[in-house]
Write a protein that holds these residues in place. Structure first.
Motif, short mmCIF file in Angstrom:
data_model
loop_
_atom_site.label_atom_id
_atom_site.label_comp_id
_atom_site.label_asym_id
_atom_site.label_seq_id
_atom_site.Cartn_x
_atom_site.Cartn_y
_atom_site.Cartn_z
N VAL A 97 1.02 -1.34 0.00
CA VAL A 97 0.09 -0.11 0.06
C VAL A 97 0.76 1.19 0.03
N GLY A 98 0.61 1.94 -1.01
CA GLY A 98 1.34 3.25 -1.21
C GLY A 98 0.58 4.56 -1.25
N MET A 99 1.25 5.54 -0.82
CA MET A 99 0.36 6.96 -1.00
C MET A 99 0.60 7.38 -2.23
N ALA A 100 -0.63 7.99 -2.89
CA ALA A 100 -0.79 8.58 -4.06
C ALA A 100 -0.29 10.06 -3.94
N ARG A 101 0.28 10.64 -5.01
CA ARG A 101 0.78 12.01 -4.98
C ARG A 101 0.57 12.73 -6.30
N THR A 102 0.92 13.90 -6.40
CA THR A 102 1.03 14.37 -7.88
C THR A 102 2.55 14.33 -8.33
#
Length: 165
Positions: A97-102
């Motif tokens: 599980v990873g964090m989404a970002r721009t």
């Protein structure tokens, strides 16, 4: 950790549970890797932020992304964005599980993604916040999106998210 597997420690209070249409998914959060991001996920789950939120972007063979209350991929929580907490030693494998970002590495907020398969190009470039330890078969059943963006028409939702004590 010396191997390429994400072996998450069993830490009481750090299990994020997502109730999906097909069943329960249990994620062990990794405050040892990303303390600010793990704390944010716990806070948002405790506040009920993720309840009813859609998996708006789901790409076969890659990942399922959720955590945007608008369902568009451009929304987040009312909290400020988080600074990157990248690690070079952990890998994006199935169930990570990873964090989404721009494109800005310090733009993660509330959106996260769950990997269907390994993706070495993400290693060291995105924040790992956890590992699915139960219910990956339910993630596999999420409706897939179309086109390069993977945006889903009538996406599945997180019925409820909470921290398991």
């Amino acid at each position: 950790m010396s191997d390429s597997k994400n072996t998450a420690p069993e830490i009481k209070g750090d299990k994020l549970v997502l109730e999906l249409p097909e069943g329960k998914v249990v994620i062990v959060l990794r405050p040892d890797l990303a303390p600010k991001h793990a704390e944010r996920m716990k806070l948002l789950a405790q506040e009920g932020f993720y309840d009813g939120v859609k998996f708006h972007r789901v790409i076969e063979g890659f990942m399922a992304q959720g955590g945007d209350p608008t369902g568009t991929g451009s929304g987040g929580s009312s909290y400020p964005d988080l600074p990157a907490e990248f690690t070079k030693k952990e890998r994006f494998e199935r169930g990570t599980v990873g964090m989404a970002r721009t494109m800005n590495p310090n733009s993660a907020n509330s959106q996260f993604f769950i990997m269907f398969e390994a993706c070495p190009s993400l290693d060291g470039e995105y924040t790992i916040i956890g590992q699915v330890i139960e219910g990956m078969e339910h993630v596999d059943k999420l409706k897939r999106g179309s086109g390069a963006s993977g945006m889903v028409k009538e996406p599945d939702v997180i019925k409820r998210a909470y921290i398991e004590e």
